[in-house]
Design a protein around this motif. Structure first.
Motif, short mmCIF file in Angstrom:
data_model
loop_
_atom_site.label_atom_id
_atom_site.label_comp_id
_atom_site.label_asym_id
_atom_site.label_seq_id
_atom_site.Cartn_x
_atom_site.Cartn_y
_atom_site.Cartn_z
N ARG A 281 0.84 -1.20 0.00
CA ARG A 281 0.00 0.00 0.00
C ARG A 281 0.88 1.25 0.00
O ARG A 281 1.88 1.33 0.71
CB ARG A 281 -0.92 -0.01 1.23
N SER A 283 0.91 5.81 -0.32
CA SER A 283 0.17 7.06 -0.11
C SER A 283 0.84 8.18 -0.89
O SER A 283 2.04 8.14 -1.16
CB SER A 283 0.11 7.42 1.38
N TRP A 284 0.05 9.20 -1.20
CA TRP A 284 0.55 10.35 -1.94
C TRP A 284 1.08 11.40 -0.98
O TRP A 284 0.41 11.77 -0.01
CB TRP A 284 -0.56 10.94 -2.80
N GLU A 286 1.83 15.05 -0.84
CA GLU A 286 1.54 16.27 -1.60
C GLU A 286 2.68 17.27 -1.51
O GLU A 286 2.98 17.97 -2.49
CB GLU A 286 0.25 16.91 -1.10
N TRP A 291 4.69 9.50 -4.67
CA TRP A 291 4.11 8.36 -3.95
C TRP A 291 5.19 7.73 -3.09
O TRP A 291 6.36 7.69 -3.47
CB TRP A 291 3.58 7.32 -4.92
N SER A 441 -8.63 14.40 -7.09
CA SER A 441 -7.40 14.25 -6.33
C SER A 441 -6.52 13.20 -7.01
O SER A 441 -7.01 12.27 -7.64
CB SER A 441 -7.68 13.83 -4.90
N GLU A 443 -4.89 11.01 -5.47
CA GLU A 443 -5.12 9.73 -4.79
C GLU A 443 -6.23 8.95 -5.47
O GLU A 443 -6.16 7.72 -5.59
CB GLU A 443 -5.49 9.96 -3.31
N LYS A 444 -7.25 9.63 -5.94
CA LYS A 444 -8.35 8.94 -6.62
C LYS A 444 -7.93 8.45 -8.00
O LYS A 444 -8.33 7.36 -8.43
CB LYS A 444 -9.55 9.88 -6.75
N GLY A 446 -4.69 7.80 -9.06
CA GLY A 446 -3.70 6.74 -8.88
C GLY A 446 -2.61 6.72 -9.93
O GLY A 446 -2.40 7.67 -10.68
#
Length: 485
Positions: A281, A283-284, A286, A291, A441, A443-444, A446
């Motif tokens: 897993r 995460s971004w 910002e 990533w 975003s 994150e959405k 990917g």
């Protein structure tokens, strides 16, 4: 070591940089059967590349690289003594959650099964898709430094370095020492530090020596007559078939410099190809526009057998990479029953203390030198995907006209991300462009779905895969039955 001769081990460490070497050294000392897979031919990683060769008395390159580089020899020598198995020239093309690692070495592909895997894949230089970045003569400043370390090769024509952070200044000083005709250093951050960076300065003062290095590099450049410009933006490379000119905005005016070489640098990012392909897993981030894998204090990930150490988990620098590798090794030894939880935690105190010391300056650096060249996404004819030569304009048009909503759809329709780099160079930029076009975003949106092999693998090597059938319960297919007609 010929890695195809091994079918299994207790611990595989992927990467021969500071984190990987530190992890392997401690793991071997704790009694773990440890194998280090290194794509290079000598240990050291990017930061200490060719350190064993460069520190010989007759070598002329090591003095240019400085004492921080030469300090890597101690790390490598400790690793050589530890008893871990070293497999140079090993390209890892797959890491499975069950600990199976796909490797190619000397053209032979094999699987090595481990009870634990530590990914110490380090960082990669951030791609900088500015106008003209694909012209011959334009490359990364870190890539130029790698050429200096590995081959003693430097530019012989007028050179401009552009970017942010300490590395452009360090590379500039190194190239200056190598008599490179350095015309200018373009710094994309302002001369005055932003307020949030100044707030972090008291905490970073314990690493005052590192801060002074940057100031001393600046003084050396100016003393040599090299122009150093701050607050540069809108950098572009121009030329018919090779680089001829670099243009930029500064102080509200458009300026240009004639040059044959442009070295770009906008920071480094975790190399997440393997960690993503293994299903870890992520995460971004910002603030750093990148990533990174989700890990706990030991580097453990969402996949039980897999851990990540060093800059492959978060950009903290070479000095911090070693403690991170040690912590991952302690956790691996504990989970494999070599040491108790109490011993793990007791041994970890020293390395956590060192990690804290080496990372005090990081919040200051992150706020003082955020990524700037890539903050504005490319438009028009600027190339996004170098492998397939896909421009920002065509990419944005495809997103709007065909209603595409994720990178995998882009890949299927345009081949963007299907080239030799497998999306390493364009993946994040493509995701950000989709997010911008759709108002979503990152994150959405990917990244591309990782596909194996993540490194080139011939069909012949795959067909002859060694150790493919050593897994318990896995049997070779039976010979097809035949009958006469």
């Amino acid at each position: 070591m010929n890695v195809a001769d091994r079918a299994e081990c207790e611990l595989v460490v992927i990467g021969g940089g500071p984190a990987g070497l530190a992890a392997a050294t401690l793991a071997a000392e704790l009694g773990l059967d440890t194998v280090v897979l290194d794509e290079q031919e000598m240990p050291g990683g990017q930061i200490y590349r060719s350190i064993e060769r460069r520190t010989k008395q007759s070598d002329r390159i090591a003095p240019l690289l400085g004492p921080d580089y030469r300090a890597g020899l101690d790390v490598v020598e400790a690793f050589r003594r530890c008893g871990a198995v070293y497999a140079p020239g090993s390209a890892v093309w797959q890491v499975r959650p069950d600990g199976a690692v796909g490797i190619t070495q000397n053209g032979v592909a094999s699987l090595l099964r481990a009870k634990r895997v530590i990914l110490a894949t380090g960082a990669m230089e951030r791609p900088v898709p500015v106008t003209g970045w694909t012209l011959p003569g334009v490359m990364g400043a870190g890539a130029a430094q790698t050429l200096l370390k590995a081959s003693g090769v430097v530019p012989s024509e007028p050179t401009v370095i552009c970017g942010c952070g300490p590395l452009p200044l360090l590379v500039a000083v190194q190239l200056l020492g190598a008599k490179v005709p350095l015309k200018a250093v373009l710094i994309t951050t302002p001369r005055m530090l932003p307020a949030d960076a100044l707030l972090e300065l008291p905490r970073a003062i314990s690493q005052f020596r590192d801060i002074m290095k940057g100031l001393s590099w600046m003084r050396r450049l100016r003393a040599a007559g090299v122009a150093v410009h701050h607050g540069v933006s809108a950098v572009e490379a121009h030329g018919a078939s090779t680089l001829e000119k670099v243009s930029f905005d500064m102080g509200g005016q458009r300026q240009s410099i004639d040059a044959s070489v442009l070295l770009l640098h906008d920071g480094v990012v975790p190399n997440v190809q393997l960690s993503r392909s293994a299903g870890i897993r992520h995460s971004w981030d910002e603030s750093q526009l990148t990533w990174r894998p989700d890990v706990d204090e030991w580097g453990a990930t969402s996949q039980e057998r897999l851990a990540v150490a060093g800059d492959g988990r978060q950009i903290l620098g070479a000095k911090a990479a070693a403690p991170l590798g040690k912590l991952a090794a302690l956790d691996a030894a504990c989970k494999l029953g070599k040491i108790s939880v109490q011993e793990r935690d007791s041994r970890a105190r020293e390395w956590r203390k060192r990690l804290k010391q080496h990372t005090r300056i990081r919040p200051f650096l992150d706020r003082a030198f955020p990524p700037t060249l890539v903050r504005l996404l490319p438009t028009g004819d600027t190339i996004v995907c170098r492998c397939e030569e896909i421009s920002a304009a065509s990419l944005r048009s495809t997103i709007r006209d065909d209603g595409l909503t994720n990178p995998d759809q882009i890949k299927s329709l345009t081949r963007c991300g299907m080239g030799p780099c497998q999306g390493r160079m364009c993946g994040t930029t493509v995701g950000r462009i989709i997010a911008e076009e759709l108002g979503q975003s990152i994150e959405k949106v990917g990244l591309y779905r990782p596909r194996i092999p993540v490194k080139p693998l011939s069909l012949g090597a795959l067909a002859d895969l060694r150790n493919a059938l050593t897994e318990p319960g896995l049997k070779a297919p039976a010979e097809p039955t035949r009958r006469e007609l």
